[in-house]
Design a protein around this motif. Structure first.
Motif, mmCIF file in Angstrom:
data_model
loop_
_atom_site.group_PDB
_atom_site.id
_atom_site.type_symbol
_atom_site.label_atom_id
_atom_site.label_comp_id
_atom_site.label_asym_id
_atom_site.label_seq_id
_atom_site.Cartn_x
_atom_site.Cartn_y
_atom_site.Cartn_z
ATOM 1 N N PHE A 137 -37.444 -30.703 -9.114
ATOM 2 C CA PHE A 137 -38.660 -31.311 -9.645
ATOM 3 C C PHE A 137 -39.037 -32.492 -8.765
ATOM 4 O O PHE A 137 -38.254 -32.937 -7.909
ATOM 5 N N TYR A 138 -40.244 -33.014 -8.980
ATOM 6 C CA TYR A 138 -40.726 -34.160 -8.218
ATOM 7 C C TYR A 138 -40.558 -35.442 -9.025
ATOM 8 O O TYR A 138 -40.826 -35.471 -10.230
ATOM 9 N N ASP A 139 -40.128 -36.493 -8.339
ATOM 10 C CA ASP A 139 -40.012 -37.788 -8.998
ATOM 11 C C ASP A 139 -41.363 -38.502 -8.928
ATOM 12 O O ASP A 139 -42.337 -37.969 -8.361
ATOM 13 N N PRO A 140 -41.493 -39.717 -9.481
ATOM 14 C CA PRO A 140 -42.802 -40.384 -9.498
ATOM 15 C C PRO A 140 -43.383 -40.676 -8.128
ATOM 16 O O PRO A 140 -44.590 -40.905 -8.006
ATOM 17 N N ARG A 141 -42.566 -40.668 -7.086
ATOM 18 C CA ARG A 141 -43.063 -40.921 -5.730
ATOM 19 C C ARG A 141 -43.392 -39.639 -4.980
ATOM 20 O O ARG A 141 -43.762 -39.673 -3.812
ATOM 21 N N GLY A 142 -43.209 -38.510 -5.648
ATOM 22 C CA GLY A 142 -43.505 -37.242 -5.000
ATOM 23 C C GLY A 142 -42.372 -36.695 -4.178
ATOM 24 O O GLY A 142 -42.565 -35.759 -3.389
ATOM 25 N N GLU A 143 -41.160 -37.224 -4.353
ATOM 26 C CA GLU A 143 -39.988 -36.706 -3.656
ATOM 27 C C GLU A 143 -39.384 -35.569 -4.478
ATOM 28 O O GLU A 143 -39.199 -35.700 -5.686
ATOM 29 N N PHE A 144 -39.061 -34.464 -3.818
ATOM 30 C CA PHE A 144 -38.507 -33.312 -4.517
ATOM 31 C C PHE A 144 -37.000 -33.488 -4.666
ATOM 32 O O PHE A 144 -36.292 -33.730 -3.680
ATOM 33 N N LEU A 145 -36.509 -33.379 -5.910
ATOM 34 C CA LEU A 145 -35.101 -33.602 -6.210
ATOM 35 C C LEU A 145 -34.487 -32.348 -6.825
ATOM 36 O O LEU A 145 -35.133 -31.662 -7.626
ATOM 37 N N VAL A 146 -33.251 -32.063 -6.457
ATOM 38 C CA VAL A 146 -32.465 -31.024 -7.108
ATOM 39 C C VAL A 146 -31.178 -31.695 -7.560
ATOM 40 O O VAL A 146 -30.337 -32.063 -6.732
ATOM 41 N N GLU A 147 -31.050 -31.883 -8.871
ATOM 42 C CA GLU A 147 -29.930 -32.651 -9.396
ATOM 43 C C GLU A 147 -28.925 -31.752 -10.095
ATOM 44 O O GLU A 147 -29.308 -30.834 -10.840
ATOM 45 N N PRO A 148 -27.653 -31.992 -9.896
ATOM 46 C CA PRO A 148 -26.632 -31.201 -10.596
ATOM 47 C C PRO A 148 -26.645 -31.492 -12.091
ATOM 48 O O PRO A 148 -27.108 -32.546 -12.530
ATOM 49 N N GLY A 149 -26.151 -30.529 -12.859
ATOM 50 C CA GLY A 149 -26.069 -30.735 -14.298
ATOM 51 C C GLY A 149 -26.266 -29.447 -15.062
ATOM 52 O O GLY A 149 -26.305 -28.347 -14.499
ATOM 53 N N ALA A 150 -26.394 -29.581 -16.383
ATOM 54 C CA ALA A 150 -26.484 -28.430 -17.278
ATOM 55 C C ALA A 150 -27.930 -27.974 -17.442
ATOM 56 O O ALA A 150 -28.846 -28.798 -17.567
ATOM 57 N N PHE A 151 -28.110 -26.656 -17.442
ATOM 58 C CA PHE A 151 -29.417 -26.041 -17.636
ATOM 59 C C PHE A 151 -29.322 -24.995 -18.737
ATOM 60 O O PHE A 151 -28.298 -24.318 -18.885
ATOM 61 N N ASP A 152 -30.403 -24.852 -19.497
ATOM 62 C CA ASP A 152 -30.563 -23.728 -20.408
ATOM 63 C C ASP A 152 -31.532 -22.741 -19.771
ATOM 64 O O ASP A 152 -32.492 -23.137 -19.090
ATOM 65 N N VAL A 153 -31.295 -21.475 -19.997
ATOM 66 C CA VAL A 153 -32.200 -20.435 -19.533
ATOM 67 C C VAL A 153 -32.575 -19.577 -20.730
ATOM 68 O O VAL A 153 -31.725 -19.241 -21.564
ATOM 69 N N MET A 154 -33.862 -19.256 -20.867
ATOM 70 C CA MET A 154 -34.380 -18.519 -22.006
ATOM 71 C C MET A 154 -35.268 -17.384 -21.506
ATOM 72 O O MET A 154 -36.068 -17.588 -20.593
ATOM 73 N N VAL A 155 -35.120 -16.210 -22.105
ATOM 74 C CA VAL A 155 -35.897 -15.043 -21.689
ATOM 75 C C VAL A 155 -36.486 -14.365 -22.913
ATOM 76 O O VAL A 155 -35.827 -14.255 -23.953
ATOM 77 N N GLY A 156 -37.744 -13.921 -22.810
ATOM 78 C CA GLY A 156 -38.371 -13.212 -23.913
ATOM 79 C C GLY A 156 -39.795 -12.836 -23.599
ATOM 80 O O GLY A 156 -40.254 -12.946 -22.454
ATOM 81 N N GLY A 157 -40.530 -12.434 -24.632
ATOM 82 C CA GLY A 157 -41.897 -11.976 -24.474
ATOM 83 C C GLY A 157 -42.938 -13.055 -24.640
ATOM 84 O O GLY A 157 -44.130 -12.772 -24.608
ATOM 85 N N SER A 158 -42.525 -14.304 -24.821
ATOM 86 C CA SER A 158 -43.440 -15.439 -24.883
ATOM 87 C C SER A 158 -42.626 -16.709 -24.677
ATOM 88 O O SER A 158 -41.392 -16.666 -24.541
ATOM 89 N N SER A 159 -43.299 -17.858 -24.681
ATOM 90 C CA SER A 159 -42.575 -19.129 -24.575
ATOM 91 C C SER A 159 -41.793 -19.435 -25.838
ATOM 92 O O SER A 159 -40.890 -20.278 -25.821
ATOM 93 N N ASP A 160 -42.104 -18.744 -26.928
ATOM 94 C CA ASP A 160 -41.385 -18.926 -28.190
ATOM 95 C C ASP A 160 -40.278 -17.879 -28.274
ATOM 96 O O ASP A 160 -40.388 -16.878 -28.989
ATOM 97 N N THR A 161 -39.207 -18.087 -27.527
ATOM 98 C CA THR A 161 -38.113 -17.122 -27.484
ATOM 99 C C THR A 161 -36.797 -17.823 -27.764
ATOM 100 O O THR A 161 -36.577 -18.955 -27.313
ATOM 101 N N ALA A 162 -35.926 -17.157 -28.506
ATOM 102 C CA ALA A 162 -34.650 -17.759 -28.896
ATOM 103 C C ALA A 162 -33.475 -17.231 -28.077
ATOM 104 O O ALA A 162 -32.369 -17.766 -28.167
#
Length: 745
Positions: free
Chosen positions: A710-735
């Protein structure tokens, strides 16, 4: 002979050179140009007279005509047709000292001669191949009329359906918007910009025009730089870096108090320096002059100074450069090097378009007649329309319609042959769309038609306000009787095409006029009602959602609208569209969008102190990505595994219904902890697949640093380590979800 003016090398330089040395040619030509000739290349005029008729009269018109006749105008817009374009190009080639051709531009927004679904509708197809085909057909038709540049695609992200120009964009999401920007630019420009069936694309509006306050067109935009870099700019960046868009248009609005036309942070720092954009920037119509009204420029001369300093290369219809730029350079107020940079960009674009090799390459009356009458173009329009409609609701399997049912086809838009053409319908032949009535007739559907009410009370055009009928109920009783006598009702309501688009902001998002009253009376007479909504934006459909069993969002679907809708309603084609924009429950929720921040008090809580309304739900009526079909789908076996420098996400999709249908599988992520608060969900992948009943397919997505950063407030692109959730389905409302951890790299 016109074709005597065909060799850039012979006319401008004096010796032939291969195409790959075009840059050298431009430098040599630039060295030979006078200041007047340079400034002329940065001027764009509207088509202001009949090229085949007498010269215009009036001081400004005469001066503009003299500049065109002298061959020192870089571009014109709204000159359409091989004959007219040839006439004006001949002026440039016969009378200019250096034989510099003009470039001809037009608003090819959702089709040219063949009208396609509005861009927001096309976005609902989530089908990049079809969107690219739509742009390619439009380009072929426009090029056949002598045009070589379109002011499209509009890639403004917007979260506010009150803003009328949402119809011209791809909705609220930067990832989907970026993919569509790439598809449309590639469709317009093809693999060879100099080919006679391609035209130059123009990414607009740079930047943040879609964030106009209160959804009111031309209004100021106020947003933080995190939103600017992560939401607003990605479609522009993708259109340039991945698709090679030749031009960019700046915006009417101010951002951080600076009119975009003079914003050197946007146009010089970000666009030209950080991104290395080598094309040119054109102002929006008169936006240079409008800086006076913004309180930013003292007068038109000051506007010219600020525009060129800010990085605006070509001035469209404000006359600031035409009147003052030469004098500003001569007096030393503006460095001629800034003018040279802008001219170099414009000249290189003309080289890329092949205009120096043959200024008349796009002008061929025989090709014009052949291309504009190609029946395959309407077939493409129909296929795009079929995949753009979104089935919002279908309780009890009311759709598809069944053979032998008595249908009452009701509503003021059911027999409308003009509104389905969309907001830019003025570019097409009036009343050339297939209406729903005609679509039903061609499909052999037995029906009774009653309009019920009249939508408009006056004949409207692009430049006038629409007056809607608020008093004439003379047809309502007949419509209600027809509804009561039918097995099912198909009720076609919504907006006239000019209820949305530029300058068509709306404070209320219900059905204009007496349509809501008609809806309620028809549903009372016959609950088996299918509501077909034609509109250029999300409307507030809360009452309909509570009372109508089936709702099809049909947008404005172009010339083959009625054919496509007949195919969809009868089940010949199963709906497959998904919403590119959230539908609100009420106007008070706006702006409402799926990829919001969580806030410090997300709730719900048992006590009152959390982020919510007292009188409305936080939830949308229909979420981003929502859309049903005549079948049903099941997602399972979600897996995440490391692959190379990223992750592979796989999921099994199975058609559990009885119809062959298409589904858009959507991948979302959430970065749980970051140095900048991240949204609760972000779209990072999708795939549209067709499955037969019982058929399943494993779909695989890749997540790389590009998707995880993602971009920080200065427009620098950052890739930070850490935990991510991933969700898949037929809309943004997916469990359906899983998690993974990105380790330090």
């Amino acid at each position: 002979m016109l074709n005597a003016f065909v060799s850039f090398a012979a006319l401008a330089i004096g010796s032939a050179q291969p195409a790959e040395e075009a840059g050298t040619d431009v430098e040599a030509l630039l060295d030979r140009m006078t200041l007047e000739e340079k400034v002329g290349q940065l001027v764009q005029f509207n088509g202001f007279w009949d090229p085949t008729g007498p010269a215009p009269t009036g001081d400004m018109e005469e001066r503009k005509f003299a500049a065109v006749e002298k061959g020192i105008v870089g571009s014109m817009l709204n000159v359409v047709g091989a004959e007219d374009v040839r006439t004006i190009q001949t002026y440039a080639m016969e009378n200019s000292r250096l034989k510099i051709p003009m470039v001809f531009a037009y608003d090819v927004i959702h089709g040219h001669k063949t009208m396609f679904p509005i861009p927001l509708a096309e976005a609902a197809s989530w089908n990049m191949d079809l969107i690219g085909q739509s742009a390619a057909v439009a380009a072929e038709e426009a090029a056949a009329q002598g045009l070589n540049w379109t002011f499209a695609p509009m890639v403004d992200i917007s979260r506010d359906p009150r803003w009328g120009r949402v119809m011209e964009g791809a909705g609220e999401d930067p990832y989907l918007g970026s993919r569509i920007a790439v598809a449309r630019v590639r469709g317009f420009q093809g693999e060879d910009l100099s080919a006679v069936d391609t035209i130059a694309a123009c990414l607009k509006h740079f930047a943040a025009y879609g964030f106009a306050e209160a959804g009111k067109d031309y209004n100021a935009a106020e947003l933080g730089t995190v939103t600017l870099f992560n939401t607003v700019l990605p479609p522009f960046k993708a259109g340039i870096e991945e698709a090679g868009a030749l031009t960019v248009m700046n915006a009417f609005n101010t951002l951080n108090g600076i009119p975009a036309t003079a914003d050197d942070f946007l146009q010089r720092d970000i666009l030209k320096d950080r991104w290395g954009f080598e094309g040119f920037v054109v102002s929006d119509w008169g936006s240079g002059r409008e800086m006076i009204d913004h309180g930013f420029a003292a007068d038109l001369e000051d506007a010219a100074r600020l525009s060129i300093l800010g990085g605006s290369d070509m001035d469209m219809e404000s006359y600031a450069y035409f009147e003052h730029l030469e004098g500003l350079v001569e007096t030393g107020i503006v460095d001629e090097g800034l003018v040279d940079d802008a001219v170099r960009r414009v000249l290189q674009a003309k080289v890329d378009l092949g205009l120096f090799d043959d200024p008349f390459r796009y002008i061929d009356e025989a090709r014009e007649a052949e291309v504009l009458s190609d029946p395959e173009h309407r077939d493409v329009s129909r296929r795009v329309a079929e995949e753009s409609a979104v089935l919002l609701k279908n309780e009890g399997g009311l759709l598809p319609l069944k053979e032998g049912e008595r249908i009452a086809l009701i509503g003021p838009l059911a027999d409308d042959k003009d509104s389905p053409l969309g907001n830019w319908r003025a570019k097409a032949e009036k009343d050339s769309a297939v209406s729903v009535v005609e679509g039903f007739e061609a499909a052999g559907i037995a029906f009774d038609h009653e309009p019920g009410v009249v939508l408009e009370t006056s004949d409207t055009n692009f430049a006038t306000e629409i007056e809607v009928n608020m008093t004439d109920r003379s047809g309502m009783e007949e419509a209600v009787r027809a509804a009561a006598a039918a097995d099912k009702v198909v009720l076609v309501l919504g907006e006239d095409a000019y209820h949305s688009g530029e300058a068509r902001s709306r404070a209320e998002l219900g059905f204009p006029g007496l349509q809501q009253e008609l809806l309620e009376k028809v549903v009372e007479a016959n609950p088996n009602t299918v509501l077909v909504v034609m509109s250029g934006r999300p409307l507030v459909l809360t009452w309909a959602d509570e009372n109508v069993p089936a709702i099809l969002q049909a947008w404005h679907l172009g010339q083959e609208s009625g054919t496509a809708l007949a195919n969809l309603l009868t089940g010949k084609v199963s709906p497959s569209g998904k919403l590119p924009m959230t539908f609100p429950r009420s106007v008070g929720q706006i702006p409402i969008y799926y990829n919001a921040l969580n806030t410090g008090r997300p709730g719900p809580r048992t006590e009152v102190f959390w982020s919510h309304y007292m009188d409305e739900s936080n939830a949308p009526l229909y979420p981003f990505g929502h859309g049903l079909s005549y079948s049903s789908f099941e997602y399972d076996r979600l897996r995440v595994r490391e692959k190379g420098n990223g992750f592979e996400v796989s999921v099994r999709l199975r058609n559990t219904g009885n119809h062959e249908a298409k589904e858009v599988a959507q991948l979302y992520i959430r970065d749980r902890v970051a140095s900048v608060s991240r949204p609760v969900k972000e779209l990072k992948g999708f795939e549209k697949v067709s499955l037969r009943p019982g058929q399943s397919r494993t779909i695989r997505f890749e997540l790389t640093e590009k998707e995880l950063g993602f971009y920080d407030p200065r427009g620098e692109f950052l890739v930070e380590p850490g935990a991510f959730d991933v969700m898949v389905g037929g809309s943004s409302d997916t469990a359906l979800s899983a998690s993974f951890t990105l380790s330090e790299r």
